[in-house]
Write an enzyme that holds these catalytic residues in place. Sequence first.
Site, mmCIF file in Angstrom:
data_model
loop_
_atom_site.group_PDB
_atom_site.id
_atom_site.type_symbol
_atom_site.label_atom_id
_atom_site.label_comp_id
_atom_site.label_asym_id
_atom_site.label_seq_id
_atom_site.Cartn_x
_atom_site.Cartn_y
_atom_site.Cartn_z
ATOM 1 N N HIS A 147 -61.696 -73.812 55.210
ATOM 2 C CA HIS A 147 -61.334 -72.782 56.255
ATOM 3 C C HIS A 147 -61.836 -73.719 57.905
ATOM 4 O O HIS A 147 -61.422 -73.543 58.359
ATOM 5 C CB HIS A 147 -61.474 -71.722 55.848
ATOM 6 C CG HIS A 147 -60.672 -71.383 55.314
ATOM 7 N ND1 HIS A 147 -59.511 -71.146 55.640
ATOM 8 C CD2 HIS A 147 -61.331 -70.952 53.938
ATOM 9 C CE1 HIS A 147 -59.102 -70.376 54.060
ATOM 10 N NE2 HIS A 147 -60.350 -70.402 53.251
ATOM 11 N N ASP A 148 -62.774 -74.540 57.639
ATOM 12 C CA ASP A 148 -63.260 -75.380 58.988
ATOM 13 C C ASP A 148 -62.962 -76.962 59.251
ATOM 14 O O ASP A 148 -62.041 -77.136 60.267
ATOM 15 C CB ASP A 148 -64.243 -74.908 59.822
ATOM 16 C CG ASP A 148 -65.029 -75.335 60.976
ATOM 17 O OD1 ASP A 148 -65.284 -75.950 60.572
ATOM 18 O OD2 ASP A 148 -65.050 -74.850 61.346
#
Length: 267
Positions: free
Chosen positions: A208-209
């Site tokens: 997610h990053d």
Amino acid sequence: MRFLILALLSQICHANFLEDTVVEAIKTAHENLLQREKDEVTVDAIAQTQIANADSQYEQQKGDLLSETTKIVVEKFGNSVLDELATLDVDDLLARAGEARKKRSARQCGRREMLCSSKESNLYRSLSGICNNKANSTWGSAVTPTRRLSARPSYEDGFNAVRSTSVIGTPLPSPREISNKLHQEGAQPAFDFTRNHFYMQFGQWIAHDLIAMPSSVGPRGKSLDCSSCNAANVSANCAPIPVPADDPYFKSFENGTARYLIFNEVI
């Protein structure tokens, strides 16, 4: 020596022929995509966190064009041509395919290297990731390609389609079916004494990053309608998951039509 010269000339002629073939395929692919856009079903809603910006939408359009081009070339020469295609200068071929698309297509994939000597880049890390690595300014930045962890991708058609068969040729089960079996009521939980909860959280951070990507979009930036697998006008960027008929939560529709979990490919 004469044999070597003839062999070299043969390779050059083959390379030129392949490049010319790809250029023509790009033109055909462009027309195919224009026609397909007229029929693709879209919806207005899209998750705020998944909205693609202008740069991302451009990269998607470029990727869609190259994917359609690859499909055309593979249909003509077979999957054995994929390794040769990987050695071609894509940006040069895109530019050769048409002056109307030359300015847009001549850009390389992702951002270009930048000088990181400004005062701001020395004091602060950028939100986009540019210049966070001084020696390689685009590494880890937004709208840049990421390297695969595996040596080669494993697609159903060799280059793009989601896999539906296993390595031994049998049909793969629905991901929803696997999820149901893993989380079924009364299942015995499996404990791992070598890893703690941080192991999972680290994976979430990466997903997610570091490699978070926006969802593919339809014409004019609208969200794709990926609610069906079988519709003739479903986008190639849709990847809906079929729900088993005996699913305990997602029941089939009243008319007996199977239900699908709506997913689309990321850019």
